[in-house]
Enzyme design. Structure first.
Site, PDB file in Angstrom:
ATOM      1  CD  GLU A 379       7.285   0.276  -8.592  1.00 21.22           C
ATOM      2  OE1 GLU A 379       7.263  -0.546  -9.522  1.00 21.22           O
ATOM      3  OE2 GLU A 379       7.817   1.390  -8.680  1.00 21.22           O
ATOM      4  CD  GLU A 383       6.181 -10.356   3.344  1.00 20.90           C
ATOM      5  OE1 GLU A 383       7.041 -10.570   4.208  1.00 20.90           O
ATOM      6  OE2 GLU A 383       6.093  -9.266   2.730  1.00 20.90           O
TER       7      GLU A 383
END
Length: 395
Positions: A379, A383
């Site tokens: 989800e 990053e």
């Protein structure tokens, strides 16, 4: 449940009662069977049924659809308590609510809501959300699944990957993102016409819709995750969810809220590692004394507690802003970043505290060690969260 201003991290009475109730359920019902469920890679149907009876799947939904009339913060509190002892159970609830049922509540027609929501809210049925593909996840331009409108029906072709709650015996539908055309006057980063992405409801059992064998995962072994395939799968035109061409935008809105839920789950995992480590350090003896008396161990556990506390404050604040109707995208990203890393770091340190026993799969810390990595990926990866935070800073 009241949504008025709260002083963090104190909880109002109704929230505290809910948290205590779910904690007791997690400790007395979920925890005792978790090792076996994990070892057998077995979906927790009985626990899901009990959570449905408790109203956990209906926490943030209106009473008119069978919900509890609560809010997203109530769901987050429940997820934290479940996440302490069994992340697979917690993610089943989280995905069932935020990815399965919530898109229907937010974007569905009244007919769609009346048809699907009551069973999803009751926890007797589950739904999945099909976004990720073999070559595309957060990048909408990479979406390859298509849906063509022909004679009043959507003809769907393509594949989805890593879809939670998509292949259980009680899965009733999957919402899929698909390319339904191009956007006039816009181009993607590849220079080609921008893709029009829409979301479409595909009921389980639809001809041409198949669910692949369950994945052999590193962790979350009791949760249900499959690849999906669509070969000329046809559903009625009215199965379009929300406005045509707004599918990816709708999912991003759902994902912002979902990050708070995942952060709560991760906070529970981080706290579970603390609780297990404290108990073990108080009873394990080495060199003639309890290992908790060694500063190297006690300081490690103290740092673990600080991480869990920071994660909790982060998701509390994000939830508070969301319920107050204020922008919360950045706070949700920070909460998921902080909590996901706290869960992974605490799992590693808890395994070190337990020593060899922490490497045995039947221990809770070993399960958290395997389970927690996905909290930095699913989800929205770490990053992606960093990108969102940096973008808010003008970078």
């Amino acid at each position: 449940m009241s949504t008025k201003h709260r002083t963090l991290p104190a909880l109002e009475e109704d929230y505290q009662v809910l948290s205590d109730t779910v904690r007791e359920f997690a400790d007395e019902v979920v925890a005792p069977v978790s090792a076996e469920l994990d070892a057998q890679h077995e979906f927790p149907y009985e626990i899901v049924a009990q959570m449905g009876e408790m109203g956990l799947f209906g926490l943030p939904f209106p009473e008119e659809y069978g919900g509890m009339g609560g809010d997203y913060f109530a769901l987050a509190l429940a997820l934290e308590q479940l996440g302490r002892v069994n992340q697979s159970v917690a993610i089943t609830l989280e995905a069932g609510v935020s990815l399965g049922a919530m898109p229907l509540l937010k974007f569905g027609t009244e007919e769609q809501k009346q048809r699907w929501l009551p069973d999803l809210v009751a926890g007797t049925h589950l739904a999945g959300f099909g976004l990720t593909e073999p070559g595309a996840g957060s990048d909408a331009a990479g979406t390859q699944t298509t849906a063509a409108l022909e004679d009043g029906q959507w003809r769907i072709n393509g594949a989805k990957e890593f879809i939670t709650n998509s292949g259980t015996d009680i899965t009733s539908l999957v919402t899929v993102t698909a390319v339904t055309g191009t956007v006039e006057g816009r181009t993607g980063h590849d220079g080609r016409p921008a893709k029009e992405i829409s979301t479409i409801l595909v009921p389980a059992g639809t001809e041409g819709f198949s669910v692949a064998k369950a994945y052999d995962k590193v962790g979350w072994n009791s949760s249900d995750t499959h690849a999906l395939h669509f070969t000329d799968a046809r559903v009625p035109e009215e199965n379009l969810l929300g406005a045509r061409g707004r599918g990816f935008a709708h999912f991003l809105e759902i994902l912002d809220e979902g990050r708070i839920a995942i952060a709560a789950l991760a906070t529970g995992a981080a706290q579970g590692c603390v609780d297990e480590s404290v108990a073990y350090a108080k009873q394990r003896t080495s060199f003639g004394q309890k290992i908790g008396q060694f500063q190297a161990v006690s300081f490690k556990i103290a740092r673990m507690q600080a991480r869990a506390h920071a994660a909790r404050l982060a998701y509390y604040e994000a939830a508070q802003k969301m319920l107050a109707g204020k922008p919360f995208k950045t706070e949700a990203a920070m909460a998921k970043l902080i909590a996901g890393e706290a869960a992974m770091d605490n799992a590693r340190d808890a395994t070190q505290v337990f020593g060899g026993y922490g490497f045995m799969n039947e221990t809770l810390v070993a399960r958290h060690y395997r389970d927690s990595k996905i909290l930095e990926v699913g989800e929205g990866t770490t990053e992606v969260q960093l990108m969102l935070i940096a973008r808010e800073l003008g970078l």
